[in-house]
Design an enzyme around this catalytic site. Structure first.
Site, PDB file in Angstrom:
ATOM      1  N   LYS A 145       0.814  -1.233   0.000  1.00 13.00           N
ATOM      2  CA  LYS A 145       0.000   0.000   0.000  1.00 13.00           C
ATOM      3  C   LYS A 145       0.841   1.273   0.000  1.00 13.00           C
ATOM      4  CE  LYS A 145      -4.552  -1.439   1.352  1.00 13.00           C
ATOM      5  NZ  LYS A 145      -4.451  -2.866   1.727  1.00 13.00           N
TER       6      LYS A 145
ATOM      7  N   GLU B 244     -10.963   6.667   4.120  1.00 11.34           N
ATOM      8  CA  GLU B 244     -11.550   5.751   5.088  1.00 11.34           C
ATOM      9  C   GLU B 244     -10.585   4.591   5.256  1.00 11.34           C
ATOM     10  OE1 GLU B 244     -12.421   5.744   1.885  1.00 11.34           O
ATOM     11  OE2 GLU B 244     -11.971   3.651   1.378  1.00 11.34           O
TER      12      GLU B 244
ATOM     13  N   SER C 196       1.690  -9.690  -0.807  1.00  9.22           N
ATOM     14  CA  SER C 196       1.334  -8.266  -0.693  1.00  9.22           C
ATOM     15  C   SER C 196       1.638  -7.644   0.666  1.00  9.22           C
ATOM     16  CB  SER C 196      -0.142  -8.077  -1.039  1.00  9.22           C
ATOM     17  OG  SER C 196      -0.951  -8.936  -0.258  1.00  9.22           O
TER      18      SER C 196
HETATM   19  C1  LIG Z   1      -5.313  -3.942   1.415  1.00 11.87           C
HETATM   20  C2  LIG Z   1      -4.559  -5.195   1.192  1.00 11.87           C
HETATM   21  C3  LIG Z   1      -4.892  -6.094   0.150  1.00 11.87           C
HETATM   22  C4  LIG Z   1      -6.093  -5.926  -0.736  1.00 11.87           C
HETATM   23  O1  LIG Z   1      -6.078  -4.838  -1.578  1.00 11.87           O
HETATM   24  P1  LIG Z   1      -5.810  -4.934  -3.143  1.00 11.87           P
HETATM   25  O2  LIG Z   1      -6.169  -3.568  -3.614  1.00 11.87           O
HETATM   26  O3  LIG Z   1      -6.687  -5.999  -3.728  1.00 11.87           O
HETATM   27  O4  LIG Z   1      -4.372  -5.258  -3.323  1.00 11.87           O
HETATM   28  C5  LIG Z   1      -4.092  -7.211  -0.041  1.00 11.87           C
HETATM   29  N1  LIG Z   1      -3.039  -7.461   0.756  1.00 11.87           N
HETATM   30  C6  LIG Z   1      -2.690  -6.629   1.765  1.00 11.87           C
HETATM   31  C7  LIG Z   1      -1.509  -6.967   2.604  1.00 11.87           C
HETATM   32  C8  LIG Z   1      -3.430  -5.467   2.017  1.00 11.87           C
HETATM   33  O5  LIG Z   1      -3.077  -4.667   3.035  1.00 11.87           O
END
Ligand SMILES: *Cc1c(COP(=O)(O)O)cnc(C)c1O
Length: 402
Positions: free
Chosen positions: A97, A119, A386
């Site tokens: 993010k 938000e 992610s």
């Molecule tokens: C917010 C988040 C997601 C989901 O968001 P996408 O926009 O689909 O990537 C996935 N993994 C993590 C670690 C997140 O914080």
């Protein structure tokens, strides 16, 4: 190497459409504001100074490039293809993010906005945005349901320490959807001077395009790293899909590589045959939500359905417009993983590799484990990890009685 089958022109078009998805389904005043943001974004995307500043922050602040790692023990545990992991969990603030939050905060500052509003559900977007705003030097206001505030204490504390204003939201069910309504009301008070920082590749144009562009650094790095470290492109790239930002970020690097399968993994929650899931592309139908056209999990009156996943970052009843388009043209396959499969993958990655994944990311890990045999020995799977699982560790430990 580039195939004729998947030759993509610039996406989206001028009006923000990916095929029939995307666009700007917002009141006229906001349309003008969105067009303004699109124009400024176009300017900064061609500005050497802006791009250099962003790249400098990626490298020296966020810690990019994030490594790629061959997970040998996970590979032999799964008994098939080699599994490589793109380590977005190692970024500053612990997830992908930060890539778009830095971009959005810099853009807001460039446009002379006085306040960034957002938000947050689990607090991940809020904490990453509060970080970027502290760094860039712009006021930040985060709206969050009081139910989530109680659940996500560490992120709430971080946002306060980082100097953002936290607005507790007690209306409705006091969770994410109510936080969106509250943040949006505040934004509407002065959209010319405020900047609404959307946390994924969703919302009206230009957000799906901008957030995708900011995240595409992940795919560009990953493609070069695979050629260098793994000696060739991956056969499959897998990533979890909530709104769709981390997945589109890595997929963008491989879209035109015809022989690379791209697989988006949605949350099947307690099962696709129950109401408790958030598999929007798999089970949704065409509709409009939060200012754009996409697949939506909705009832027969077009109202969004309540959604659920063990990973709160994935429970959203809509999905980015580019994903909808990529599904329709069959460039990306969309599959789903249940809560139980996700928990299993969470523990296996932790114990085999010493990497505690976010529950969101564990969905991609689970699908890699499940499909590795069928994909076959000698082939390569690349997972986008992610985020890291610190935020989920207490929850998982109590759920599994550890
Ligand atoms: C917010 C988040 C997601 C989901 O968001 P996408 O926009 O689909 O990537 C996935 N993994 C993590 C670690 C997140 O914080």
């Amino acid at each position: 190497m580039t195939s004729s089958k998947f030759k993509f022109g610039p996406m989206p078009d001028e009006k923000g459409y990916f095929g029939e998805y995307g666009g700007q389904y917002v009141p006229e005043v906001l349309k003008n504001v969105m067009d303004d943001i699109a124009a400024s974004y176009k300017e900064v995307s061609q500005s050497r100074d802006f791009q250099d500043e962003l790249q400098d922050l990626y490298t020296h602040y966020a810690g990019r490039p994030s490594p790629i790692y061959l997970a040998k023990k996970l590979t032999s545990h799964s008994g098939g293809a080699d599994i490589y992991i793109k380590r977005e969990d190692l970024n500053h603030t612990g997830s992908h993010k930060i890539n778009h939050c830095l971009g959005e905060a810099l853009l807001a500052k460039f446009m002379g906005k006085t306040k960034v509003i957002a938000e947050t559900g689990a607090g991940q977007h809020g904490a990453a945005l509060a970080t970027a705003c502290a760094l860039v030097g712009i006021k930040c206001e985060i709206h969050m349901g009081i139910v989530d505030i109680k659940k996500e204490h560490p992120n709430v504390t971080k946002m306060k320490i980082l100097g953002s204003d936290l607005i507790p939201v007690s209306r409705g069910t006091a969770t994410l959807k109510d936080a969106v309504d509250s943040a949006f009301e505040e934004y509407l008070k002065d959209p010319v001077n405020f900047f609404y920082a959307i946390g994924s590749v969703v919302g009206p144009h230009p957000f799906p395009m901008m957030v995708r562009d900011f995240q595409s650094i992940v795919g560009r790095e990953a493609r070069a790293q695979m050629l260098d470290y793994a000696g060739g492109l991956p056969d499959c790239v897998m990533a979890c899909v909530g709104g769709g930002s981390n997945s589109i970020g890595i997929f963008t690097g491989f879209l035109e590589d015809e022989n690379v399968r791209l697989i988006g993994v949605e949350p099947a929650g307690r099962g696709l045959d129950t109401p408790d899931h958030a598999a929007t592309i798999t089970k949704g139908s065409k509709g409009t939500l939060h200012g754009f056209r996409c697949y939506v999990l909705q009832d027969n009156k077009g109202e969004p359905l309540p959604v659920y996943s063990i990973a709160s970052g994935l429970d959203y009843p809509a999905v980015g417009p580019q994903h909808c388009y990529l599904k329709d043209i069959k460039r990306v396959e969309y599959v789903s993983i249940t809560d139980d499969e996700c928990l299993d993958a969470f523990m296996i990655l932790s114990r085999q590799e010493g990497i505690i994944p976010a529950l969101e990311s564990a969905h991609a890990v689970a699908y890699a484990m499940k499909s590795a045999k069928e994909i076959g020995k000698g082939r390569k799977i690349l997972i986008n990890l992610s985020g890291r699982g610190d935020k989920d560790s207490d929850f998982v430990a109590s759920r599994l009685n550890l």
